[in-house]
Design an enzyme around this catalytic site. Sequence first.
Site, PDB file in Angstrom:
ATOM      1  N   HIS A 130       0.811  -1.220   0.000  1.00 27.29           N
ATOM      2  CA  HIS A 130       0.000   0.000   0.000  1.00 27.29           C
ATOM      3  C   HIS A 130       0.848   1.277   0.000  1.00 27.29           C
ATOM      4  O   HIS A 130       0.327   2.374  -0.205  1.00 27.29           O
ATOM      5  CB  HIS A 130      -0.970   0.027   1.193  1.00 27.29           C
ATOM      6  N   ARG A 156      -6.627  -0.228  -2.398  1.00 26.44           N
ATOM      7  CA  ARG A 156      -7.407   0.813  -3.082  1.00 26.44           C
ATOM      8  C   ARG A 156      -7.271   2.172  -2.406  1.00 26.44           C
ATOM      9  O   ARG A 156      -7.530   3.214  -3.020  1.00 26.44           O
ATOM     10  CB  ARG A 156      -8.883   0.405  -3.140  1.00 26.44           C
ATOM     11  N   TYR A 187      -6.834  -3.259   8.490  1.00 24.11           N
ATOM     12  CA  TYR A 187      -6.015  -4.105   9.355  1.00 24.11           C
ATOM     13  C   TYR A 187      -6.867  -5.120  10.114  1.00 24.11           C
ATOM     14  O   TYR A 187      -7.887  -4.772  10.704  1.00 24.11           O
ATOM     15  CB  TYR A 187      -5.238  -3.227  10.350  1.00 24.11           C
ATOM     16  N   GLU A 243       2.792 -22.014   9.210  1.00 22.21           N
ATOM     17  CA  GLU A 243       2.533 -22.160  10.642  1.00 22.21           C
ATOM     18  C   GLU A 243       1.114 -22.675  10.855  1.00 22.21           C
ATOM     19  O   GLU A 243       0.156 -22.128  10.314  1.00 22.21           O
ATOM     20  CB  GLU A 243       2.712 -20.807  11.334  1.00 22.21           C
ATOM     21  N   GLU A 320      -5.028 -15.290  10.223  1.00 19.46           N
ATOM     22  CA  GLU A 320      -4.202 -15.974  11.215  1.00 19.46           C
ATOM     23  C   GLU A 320      -4.805 -17.284  11.702  1.00 19.46           C
ATOM     24  O   GLU A 320      -4.258 -17.912  12.604  1.00 19.46           O
ATOM     25  CB  GLU A 320      -3.898 -15.034  12.384  1.00 19.46           C
ATOM     26  N   LYS A 401      10.045  -7.875   9.667  1.00 22.61           N
ATOM     27  CA  LYS A 401       9.827  -6.777   8.756  1.00 22.61           C
ATOM     28  C   LYS A 401      11.144  -6.068   8.470  1.00 22.61           C
ATOM     29  O   LYS A 401      12.005  -5.974   9.336  1.00 22.61           O
ATOM     30  CB  LYS A 401       8.852  -5.764   9.356  1.00 22.61           C
TER      31      LYS A 401
END
EC number: 2.4.1.102
Length: 428
Positions: A130, A156, A187, A243, A320, A401
């Site tokens: 994004h 978007r 999120y 996982e 998840e 990250k």
Amino acid sequence: MLRNLFRRRLFSCPTKYYFMLLVLSLITFSVLRIHQKPEFFSVRHLELAGDDPYSNVNCTKILQGDPEEIQKVKLEILTVQFKKRPRRTPHDYINMTRDCASFIRTRKYIVEPLTKEEVGFPIAYSIVVHHKIEMLDRLLRAIYMPQNFYCIHVDRKAEESFLAAVQGIASCFDNVFVASQLESVVYASWSRVKADLNCMKDLYRMNANWKYLINLCGMDFPIKTNLEIVRKLKCSTGENNLETEKMPPNKEERWKKRYTVVDGKLTNTGIVKAPPPLKTPLFSGSAYFVVTREYVGYVLENENIQKLMEWAQDTYSPDEFLWATIQRIPEVPGSFPSSNKYDLSDMNAIARFVKWQYFEGHVSNGAPYPPCSGVHVRSVCVFGAGDLSWMLRQHHLFANKFDMDVDPFAIQCLDEHLRHKALENLEH
């Protein structure tokens, strides 16, 4: 008479033999020149070491875990000069990709396969982004191979210039494209799953040759070369790798209550949900997966999986538990049995290496990994240069990250290392 004698001697059998050999050599040389790789494909040109004129970091020492060099990087990041360094913007990429040949050459993308083994094992990628166009460029360049396939899902809500820049990059490659359907990603909501599903559909329909699908986000980076990834996947012998563990009680609230998006945020309505529509219990996992083409086809076409996904759309962080649960359904290609004996933790799965703040510590005292050398965002380590030495000894394919705004030297040194490793055998 003397002239005729001279001619006979000049074109005697040995002389004719050497003359013919010379002609054949010239023909062979000409053919090789015609079919040789483009000049810019030379190995030396594709090396990334020394590519950044604003960096004087010794990446060899960084990768060896040298404390002085790591401290030097940390101090460099604090300087005014570092904070004012030139950065590429979306508009820069829009301009650069108007000349694709120049973009590919100057950014040093690998445009020809490096080995036959890699050609015979194409990989598909779903990349959800994004923002941070420079980071996407670095990630794509690090994983790009002409035999692979790349779907990029752009939020978007992203700025128009960012989308245009991504489209510009994609336009320079036949095997890179923007997803046909874009979601407004919130999120922890279903939209994050939907972004990957959209790329799954596009990749599944566009080509039947790829073997595995790996999903990424814009802050991931590989810690293995493409050849190493191929060999890891071959060793999986048709199994998926992600996982998938027993659901902890503290996460049950995420799928026992209904959630909805309010003002751009996911909110618990307090309404109790019906139980999931399957016999297999729900399992806990992460958003990241490494799955076979057969798995993808089953997910997209199986009626029971469609019912499960419809049920999961008003849960919290369905990514998840959804992929982790599907992996334990017996009929799914490449799945594991539902017995807890087959649980796979994030450290045992190869999909992603992530450092969680509350698990960090001294490995000698039982911690799974050493403390973060960078910073923490939502309890996840954003890696610094000091994390690389230990990270590169792990078996994972990717790590999360990385951020150019936090520590670009971590990305630079990792990028240089992987490129050199991929090219080092080509000159021999």
